[in-house]
Design a protein around this motif. Structure first.
Motif, mmCIF file in Angstrom:
data_model
loop_
_atom_site.group_PDB
_atom_site.id
_atom_site.type_symbol
_atom_site.label_atom_id
_atom_site.label_comp_id
_atom_site.label_asym_id
_atom_site.label_seq_id
_atom_site.Cartn_x
_atom_site.Cartn_y
_atom_site.Cartn_z
ATOM 1 N N ILE A 7 -4.674 80.170 -113.284
ATOM 2 C CA ILE A 7 -4.499 80.853 -112.918
ATOM 3 C C ILE A 7 -3.567 80.415 -114.968
ATOM 4 C CG2 ILE A 7 -2.260 82.883 -113.214
ATOM 5 C CD1 ILE A 7 -3.749 83.120 -110.627
ATOM 6 N N TYR A 8 -2.966 79.353 -114.898
ATOM 7 C CA TYR A 8 -1.872 79.081 -115.644
ATOM 8 C C TYR A 8 -2.745 78.338 -117.009
ATOM 9 C CZ TYR A 8 1.887 75.544 -116.617
ATOM 10 O OH TYR A 8 2.907 74.862 -117.726
ATOM 11 N N GLY A 9 -3.587 77.918 -116.806
ATOM 12 C CA GLY A 9 -4.595 77.563 -118.359
ATOM 13 C C GLY A 9 -4.806 78.839 -119.288
ATOM 14 N N LYS A 10 -4.973 79.331 -118.330
ATOM 15 C CA LYS A 10 -5.452 80.377 -119.253
ATOM 16 C C LYS A 10 -4.607 81.688 -119.822
ATOM 17 C CE LYS A 10 -9.014 82.642 -116.335
ATOM 18 N NZ LYS A 10 -10.205 83.000 -115.906
ATOM 19 N N ILE A 56 0.072 75.539 -106.306
ATOM 20 C CA ILE A 56 0.687 75.017 -107.232
ATOM 21 C C ILE A 56 0.015 74.170 -108.398
ATOM 22 C CG2 ILE A 56 1.045 72.854 -105.105
ATOM 23 C CD1 ILE A 56 3.767 71.820 -106.258
ATOM 24 N N LEU A 57 0.823 73.186 -108.728
ATOM 25 C CA LEU A 57 -0.152 73.403 -110.653
ATOM 26 C C LEU A 57 -0.710 71.845 -109.879
ATOM 27 C CD1 LEU A 57 1.469 73.684 -113.563
ATOM 28 C CD2 LEU A 57 -0.477 74.752 -112.292
ATOM 29 N N THR A 58 -2.048 71.035 -110.296
ATOM 30 C CA THR A 58 -2.359 70.148 -109.709
ATOM 31 C C THR A 58 -2.743 69.239 -111.370
ATOM 32 O OG1 THR A 58 -4.911 70.376 -109.464
ATOM 33 C CG2 THR A 58 -3.446 70.325 -107.098
ATOM 34 N N THR A 59 -2.256 69.474 -112.389
ATOM 35 C CA THR A 59 -3.260 69.278 -113.653
ATOM 36 C C THR A 59 -1.681 68.433 -113.847
ATOM 37 O OG1 THR A 59 -2.315 71.474 -114.477
ATOM 38 C CG2 THR A 59 -4.470 70.512 -114.824
ATOM 39 N N LYS A 60 -0.680 68.434 -113.426
ATOM 40 C CA LYS A 60 0.717 67.655 -113.478
ATOM 41 C C LYS A 60 1.208 67.958 -112.973
ATOM 42 C CE LYS A 60 4.149 70.652 -115.217
ATOM 43 N NZ LYS A 60 5.149 70.864 -116.528
ATOM 44 N N ARG A 61 2.060 66.124 -111.995
ATOM 45 C CA ARG A 61 3.051 66.595 -110.200
ATOM 46 C C ARG A 61 4.673 67.615 -111.295
ATOM 47 N NH1 ARG A 61 7.693 64.040 -109.182
ATOM 48 N NH2 ARG A 61 7.902 64.383 -106.651
ATOM 49 N N VAL A 62 4.158 68.533 -110.056
ATOM 50 C CA VAL A 62 4.874 69.126 -109.936
ATOM 51 C C VAL A 62 5.917 68.815 -108.801
ATOM 52 C CG1 VAL A 62 6.128 71.510 -109.162
ATOM 53 C CG2 VAL A 62 4.119 71.252 -110.129
ATOM 54 N N ILE A 221 6.706 79.119 -124.701
ATOM 55 C CA ILE A 221 6.263 77.855 -125.068
ATOM 56 C C ILE A 221 7.023 77.210 -126.011
ATOM 57 C CG2 ILE A 221 4.121 76.249 -125.846
ATOM 58 C CD1 ILE A 221 2.372 77.854 -124.029
ATOM 59 N N TYR A 222 8.037 76.215 -125.546
ATOM 60 C CA TYR A 222 8.660 75.712 -127.035
ATOM 61 C C TYR A 222 7.589 75.207 -127.388
ATOM 62 C CZ TYR A 222 13.053 76.916 -124.259
ATOM 63 O OH TYR A 222 13.755 77.598 -124.240
ATOM 64 N N GLU A 223 7.747 75.332 -128.653
ATOM 65 C CA GLU A 223 6.872 73.987 -129.982
ATOM 66 C C GLU A 223 6.722 72.603 -129.759
ATOM 67 O OE1 GLU A 223 6.846 73.846 -134.755
ATOM 68 O OE2 GLU A 223 8.875 74.585 -133.856
ATOM 69 N N ARG A 224 8.351 72.178 -129.321
ATOM 70 C CA ARG A 224 8.413 70.766 -128.724
ATOM 71 C C ARG A 224 6.987 70.967 -127.219
ATOM 72 N NH1 ARG A 224 13.889 67.756 -130.334
ATOM 73 N NH2 ARG A 224 13.972 68.762 -132.302
ATOM 74 N N HIS A 225 6.475 71.747 -126.948
ATOM 75 C CA HIS A 225 6.113 71.400 -125.297
ATOM 76 C C HIS A 225 4.464 71.310 -125.881
ATOM 77 C CE1 HIS A 225 9.542 72.457 -122.487
ATOM 78 N NE2 HIS A 225 9.594 71.193 -123.085
ATOM 79 N N ILE A 226 4.223 72.043 -126.766
ATOM 80 C CA ILE A 226 2.585 72.546 -127.559
ATOM 81 C C ILE A 226 1.769 71.323 -127.236
ATOM 82 C CG2 ILE A 226 0.490 73.040 -129.310
ATOM 83 C CD1 ILE A 226 3.293 75.353 -130.034
ATOM 84 N N ASP A 227 1.803 70.250 -127.515
ATOM 85 C CA ASP A 227 1.334 69.301 -127.461
ATOM 86 C C ASP A 227 0.758 68.633 -126.315
ATOM 87 O OD1 ASP A 227 0.412 69.057 -130.220
ATOM 88 O OD2 ASP A 227 1.523 67.275 -131.206
ATOM 89 N N SER A 228 2.252 68.981 -125.443
ATOM 90 C CA SER A 228 1.637 68.784 -123.405
ATOM 91 C C SER A 228 0.912 69.456 -122.674
ATOM 92 C CB SER A 228 3.097 68.074 -122.960
ATOM 93 O OG SER A 228 3.856 67.225 -123.721
ATOM 94 N N LEU A 229 0.757 70.826 -123.715
ATOM 95 C CA LEU A 229 0.337 71.374 -122.266
ATOM 96 C C LEU A 229 -1.003 71.678 -123.095
ATOM 97 C CD1 LEU A 229 3.124 74.291 -122.835
ATOM 98 C CD2 LEU A 229 1.798 73.202 -120.552
ATOM 99 N N LYS A 230 -1.468 71.700 -124.167
ATOM 100 C CA LYS A 230 -2.620 71.209 -124.220
ATOM 101 C C LYS A 230 -3.153 70.567 -123.757
ATOM 102 C CE LYS A 230 -2.812 72.824 -129.574
ATOM 103 N NZ LYS A 230 -2.410 72.874 -130.706
ATOM 104 N N GLN A 234 -6.313 70.637 -120.495
ATOM 105 C CA GLN A 234 -7.202 69.927 -120.485
ATOM 106 C C GLN A 234 -8.209 69.239 -119.363
ATOM 107 O OE1 GLN A 234 -9.866 71.004 -122.944
ATOM 108 N NE2 GLN A 234 -8.117 71.927 -123.738
ATOM 109 N N ARG A 235 -7.117 68.667 -118.354
ATOM 110 C CA ARG A 235 -7.398 67.754 -117.206
ATOM 111 C C ARG A 235 -8.202 68.696 -116.466
ATOM 112 N NH1 ARG A 235 -1.627 65.612 -116.936
ATOM 113 N NH2 ARG A 235 -1.495 63.504 -118.065
ATOM 114 N N THR A 236 -9.407 68.090 -115.578
ATOM 115 C CA THR A 236 -9.594 68.963 -114.630
ATOM 116 C C THR A 236 -8.788 68.619 -112.962
ATOM 117 O OG1 THR A 236 -11.640 67.780 -115.182
ATOM 118 C CG2 THR A 236 -11.756 68.505 -113.416
ATOM 119 N N PRO A 237 -8.388 69.650 -112.897
ATOM 120 C CA PRO A 237 -8.096 70.072 -111.713
ATOM 121 C C PRO A 237 -8.253 70.216 -110.453
ATOM 122 C CG PRO A 237 -8.080 72.293 -113.251
ATOM 123 C CD PRO A 237 -9.091 71.452 -113.422
ATOM 124 N N PHE A 238 -7.823 69.423 -109.481
ATOM 125 C CA PHE A 238 -7.766 68.911 -107.998
ATOM 126 C C PHE A 238 -7.659 69.794 -106.980
ATOM 127 C CE2 PHE A 238 -5.587 65.333 -109.904
ATOM 128 C CZ PHE A 238 -7.233 64.115 -109.894
#
Length: 277
Positions: A7-10, A56-62, A221-230, A234-238
């Protein structure tokens, strides 16, 4: 694949592809170097979770313990004094803490503020629990953090400012409303926190767990967050983890951090994102 990641990725992709820049405006938020913190945003988007798994997201640590600590600070401690956060080494409010080590008449203050209802002194949290138990059919189970009389005494206006609870056929549903939602940093916290709160309230009121819906008015999305979110999407979720909540707790005020365990939480490394102030 975890439902939260999907849902988050979409939503991230939709904002990146279709979002509207605010670079034509004089924005309030800035970066630490004092330059404007511009955003790309969409208006009025919705995230809905059936709560069949922990969102809870798995594509990064929350940092889930910090998220629960903030929730307990708001809804159990019901104070704007930051001592509880300091005691538990939670630093997420440091940028908005004033010289008296509080955040003014915001968030927990509004939840703990004494109010007179039906001839009795109570507060918004105790009233919510009592009304859910005694008058489940009501459509007035609303908690509001937006008090216009106190706005000028808040260090930060509430972003997630309102929630409504609905009981249908013995099932407790929660609708959360946000005037503003930072998808990179704030949103993953908010989704997980309100799932935890919904579990807590369902437990002390005796209802089954229903849906969690978040209505996000300005989701950005903040401008400086764009590259991080891209990179992140792209990561494969657990697979989603499991959340244990101490079943012995029957009073909302009795919850502590020791009553929560997030089990089998597998995640990708954290992604650094600068905080806009």
């Amino acid at each position: 694949m975890g439902m939260a990641d999907e849902i988050y990725g979409k939503l991230v992709t939709e904002i990146l592809d279709e979002g509207i820049w605010d670079k034509d405006q004089n924005v309030r938020t800035t970066w630490s170097d004092c330059s404007p913190a511009y955003t790309k945003s969409l208006i009025s988007k919705q995230m809905q979770f059936d709560n069949s798994e922990v969102p809870i997201l798995t594509t990064k640590r929350v940092p889930w313990k910090s998220a629960i600590h903030e929730l307990l600070w708001f809804y159990v401690k019901r104070t704007s004094d930051c001592s509880y956060l300091d005691e538990n080494n939670v630093k997420i409010w440091k940028e908005w803490t004033n010289g008296q080590n509080n955040i003014g008449k915001a968030y927990g203050y509004q939840l703990g503020k004494p109010i007179m209802l039906k001839g009795q002194i109570t507060n918004q949290v105790h009233n919510l629990v009592a009304e859910l138990i005694n008058n489940p059919a009501s459509r007035r189970h609303v908690v509001s953090l937006w008090n216009i009389d106190d706005l000028d005494q808040m260090e930060l206006y509430p972003c997630v400012w309102n929630n409504q609870w609905l009981v249908k056929q013995g099932t407790l549903h929660l609708v959360v409303n946000a005037r503003s939602n930072d998808i990179g940093l704030g949103n993953p916290f908010n989704v997980f926190q309100y799932y935890v709160l919904q579990r807590m309230v369902a437990q002390v009121t005796g209802y089954k767990l229903g849906t969690l819906t978040l209505n996000l008015n300005d989701v950005h999305i903040y401008e400086r967050h764009i590259d991080s979110l891209k990179e992140q999407i792209q990561r494969t979720p657990f697979l989603a983890p499991e959340l244990w909540i101490n079943p012995e707790i029957k009073n909302i005020d009795d919850f502590t951090i020791n009553d929560f365990r997030l089990m089998n939480y597998e995640y990708h490394p954290s992604i650094n994102m600068e905080i806009a102030i």
